[in-house]
Structure formats: structure tokens, C-alpha cells
Design a protein around this motif. Structure first.
Motif, mmCIF file in Angstrom:
data_model
loop_
_atom_site.group_PDB
_atom_site.id
_atom_site.type_symbol
_atom_site.label_atom_id
_atom_site.label_comp_id
_atom_site.label_asym_id
_atom_site.label_seq_id
_atom_site.Cartn_x
_atom_site.Cartn_y
_atom_site.Cartn_z
ATOM 1 N N HIS A 17 5.642 9.981 -4.653
ATOM 2 C CA HIS A 17 6.311 8.736 -4.200
ATOM 3 C C HIS A 17 6.707 8.920 -2.746
ATOM 4 C CE1 HIS A 17 9.389 5.338 -5.211
ATOM 5 N NE2 HIS A 17 9.074 5.308 -3.923
ATOM 6 N N HIS A 19 6.185 6.855 1.107
ATOM 7 C CA HIS A 19 5.669 5.778 1.966
ATOM 8 C C HIS A 19 5.357 6.396 3.320
ATOM 9 C CE1 HIS A 19 7.217 2.694 -0.871
ATOM 10 N NE2 HIS A 19 8.109 3.642 -1.118
ATOM 11 N N HIS A 197 7.205 -0.225 -7.941
ATOM 12 C CA HIS A 197 8.634 0.058 -7.880
ATOM 13 C C HIS A 197 9.323 -0.905 -8.851
ATOM 14 C CE1 HIS A 197 7.554 2.114 -4.238
ATOM 15 N NE2 HIS A 197 8.795 2.279 -3.807
ATOM 16 N N HIS A 221 10.561 4.915 -9.140
ATOM 17 C CA HIS A 221 12.019 4.889 -9.385
ATOM 18 C C HIS A 221 12.254 4.735 -10.895
ATOM 19 C CE1 HIS A 221 13.114 5.025 -5.185
ATOM 20 N NE2 HIS A 221 12.378 3.944 -4.932
ATOM 21 N N ASP A 278 10.292 9.642 -1.008
ATOM 22 C CA ASP A 278 10.324 8.205 -0.678
ATOM 23 C C ASP A 278 10.079 7.949 0.820
ATOM 24 O OD1 ASP A 278 10.422 5.566 -1.455
ATOM 25 O OD2 ASP A 278 12.582 5.466 -1.735
HETATM 26 ZN ZN ZN Z 1 9.507 3.852 -2.570
#
Ligand code: ZN
Ligand code: ADE
Length: 337
Positions: A17, A19, A197, A221, A278
Motif C-alpha cells: 500500500h 502511493h 481503499h 486500510h 501509504d
Molecule cells: Zn492509501
């Protein structure tokens, strides 16, 4: 605590996970802004970091999208991705499955291909030179329309072989999974794997929607599943992986305190949970920091850390034999450290 830090460092890790736009460190942001003759409203990297104080997801997203605005060329996307790969190589991360947000860039007139190829070339180089395998996930922005997501799907089709899956991110509350029912169905028909998500800020119902309407393969998440016993049962029964991001949750006030992070409760319930970073440039930690801060805060045992790391490979989209190889490697190294 040095002992625990070494233990975490030495074990091979998978990040599921992440970005890529969230790895944009202020120093690189300044460098790229300068070469593209663009201004950013800060005078130093320290000033940028000082501005990273968020009360919720939206406050973060506003800054995150503003930062991404300086990315224009294939070289920019390459440099961004290469910097991330070098960083995680130093943390002994062996496999990454990363998101990119095409619409953040195509909306500004940057071609889909420019974004994709810049990222992809860095990933290929990372596999060759750093030994980090990868999967690539294009994420639809949920604050935008389903029509716009469909345009993104169309743009991706000539490059289908380079992309493994689709995701759903951005402002969650008010943008339920149902809004993207058709584009997820069409994405699956194109052969993409699916994740979304859900249950980060949004309610447990959004997780049901991601499962039943979007038909996801993995849940990003998913923290708020704990509010619904039946949902936890379902996630356990399907062994649906959750990609948790503790430092992100802390920085975005999804949780108030790491000391009460319900990770052990989730593990005891039988949920397949993984730890990830994240948007590490914004939340103050890459993989090792997420593991270490969490382990310290809730007193994770070495066995629990090993389980979490094995879960990372288990929940990945690697082939079964590679998953086995890494899980065995984790067991082997854990005995030596
Ligand atoms: Zn995320
Ligand atoms: N985009 C980047 N990071 C995100 C997050 N934590 N939640 C939703 N969208 C995101």
C-alpha cells in the motif's frame, strides 16, 4: 530498542500500500520544480515539512495533489519512483505493489503514457539493479466521476501488459464504492486485479460495498471493519487481506494514538493484516519506521512481527512459489537475527 530495529531491518519485506505520489520528498520536489520552472509556495524543504500537519484525510490530499503538480515529464516520474526504490532497498524491501493516480496528472494535461512509462522504467531498473520485484496498480480518484475513471481505463488499455490492477483512492466519505460499480466490472473484464481503499475514514458499509459491489481482491486500510462483527467474520472467512498503514492513520487522525492501535485484536480475530507506509514522505516513515513505531507502541513480539512480514508476501500478487520462497526466507532469517 536497537535490537528490534535490527530485527526489522534484516527481514525481507513486501510493501502493498504505497502511493508513488506520496513518496515525493520536499528536496526532490524543489529540484523538479526548479528544472520545470515552476514555483512552490515554500522557501525550503524544512518549511514544507513544517506544513505537514493534518487534521483529516482531505487536508492531506489538498497538499498531496498540490505537490504532485510539479511532475511534468517522464524523467520526473522516473526520478520520483527511483528515489523511492533506492530508499526502500536500504530498508530491505524486496517486493512492492505501488499505486499511481493517473487522473492527478492527465487532468493537468500530462499524458497517461508519460506518467506510466516514467514509473515503469524505474521499476524495471529497480528489479534489475536492486532486486526489487513489483506490481503496478492504477488508482481511480473517487472524488471524480465514474465517467472520468472510464476514460482512464480506456487510456490504460494500450499498456495493459504493464499494469496489474486498479485501485480506488482519494476522498472517501461521500464517495461510496457503489459509485464505481461499472468501471470496476469493466476493469475486471480487462483482466485487472481489484483493490479499493475502504473503511479508512468511511464507515464499515463502504467495506461491504467494496466486497460485494466492487468485488475486490484486496482491501486497502479497512480499519473500521472492527465496528461490525459480521464483517470481520466475512473478512476472516475469505482471508481478505487488509493493507494497514499505522503512521498514516496516526497523522491523518484516523486513530488518536498508536498505543491503542487495534492490530493485535485484528490478528487475534484471524484477519490477514499487513503493514505498509501509504505516503511516507508526508507521514514521517517508510516500511521500517511503520514496523518499529508500531512494535514499540503496542509491544509486538518478534513472532508477531514475523507473522506480519509473512502476511505481506502472502497478500501480495506474487506467484505462489515466490510467496513460499519469501515466507521461508523470513523464517530462516528470523532464527539467525
Ligand atoms: Zn492509501
Ligand atoms: N491517496 C493517497 N493517500 C491516500 C489515503 N491514505 N487515502 C485515500 N487516498 C489517498
Amino acid at each position: 530498542m536497537k535490537d528490534l530495529a535490527t530485527f526489522i531491518q534484516k527481514l525481507p519485506k513486501a510493501e502493498l500500500h504505497l502511493h508513488i505520489e506520496g513518496t515525493f520528498e520536499p528536496e526532490l520536489m524543489f529540484e523538479i520544480a526548479k528544472r520545470n520552472n515552476l514555483k512552490i509556495p515554500f522557501s525550503s524543504a524544512d518549511e514544507v515539512k513544517a506544513a505537514y500537519q493534518f487534521n483529516n484525510l482531505q487536508e492531506f490530499l489538498d497538499i498531496y495533489y498540490a505537490g504532485a503538480n510539479v511532475l511534468l515529464t517522464e524523467q520526473d516520474f522516473f526520478d520520483l519512483t527511483w528515489a523511492y526504490l533506492k530508499k526502500v532497498a536500504s530498508q530491505n524491501v524486496k517486493h512492492v505493489e505501488i499505486f499511481f493516480d493517473p487522473q492527478t496528472h492527465t487532468e493537468r494535461g500530462v499524458a497517461f503514457q508519460t506518467v506510466l512509462i516514467g514509473i515503469y522504467k524505474a521499476l524495471e531498473k529497480g528489479e534489475k539493479e536492486l532486486g526489487i520485484t513489483f506490481r503496478l496498480i492504477m488508482s481511480y480518484l473517487r472524488h471524480m466521476s465514474e465517467e472520468s475513471a472510464f476514460e482512464t481505463l480506456q487510456q490504460s488499455l494500450p499498456f495493459k501488459d504493464l499494469i496489474d490492477g486498479v485501485g480506488l483512492d482519494s476522498s472517501e466519505v461521500g464517495n461510496p464504492p457503489e459509485k464505481f460499480r461499472n468501471v470496476f466490472e469493466a476493469s475486471a473484464e480487462e483482466g485487472y486485479k481489484l483493490c479499493a481503499h475502504a473503511g479508512e475514514e468511511g464507515p464499515a458499509e463502504y467495506i461491504w460495498g467494496a466486497l460485494d459491489v466492487l468485488k475486490i481482491d484486496r482491501l486497502d486500510h479497512g480499519n473500521r471493519c472492527l465496528e461490525d462483527e459480521k464483517l470481520v467474520e466475512r473478512l476472516v472467512q475469505e482471508q481478505m487481506a487488509l493493507t494497514l498503514c499505522p503512521l498514516s492513520n496516526l497523522e491523518l487522525k484516523v486513530i488518536q494514538d498508536l498505543n491503542t492501535y487495534p492490530l493485535k485484536k485484528m490478528m487475534e480475530a484471524g484477519l490477514l493484516v499487513t503493514l505498509n507506509s501509504d505516503d511516507p514522505a508526508y507521514f514521517g516513515g517508510y516500511m521500517n519506521e511503520n514496523f518499529l513505531e508500531t512494535a514499540k507502541a503496542i509491544d509486538l513480539s518478534k513472532e508477531e512481527i514475523v507473522t506480519l512480514m509473512k502476511n505481506g508476501f502472502e497478500a501480495s500478487w506474487l506467484r505462489a512459489e515466490d510467496k513460499e520462497k519469501w515466507k521461508n526466507e523470513i523464517e530462516r532469517i528470523a532464527k539467525e537475527v
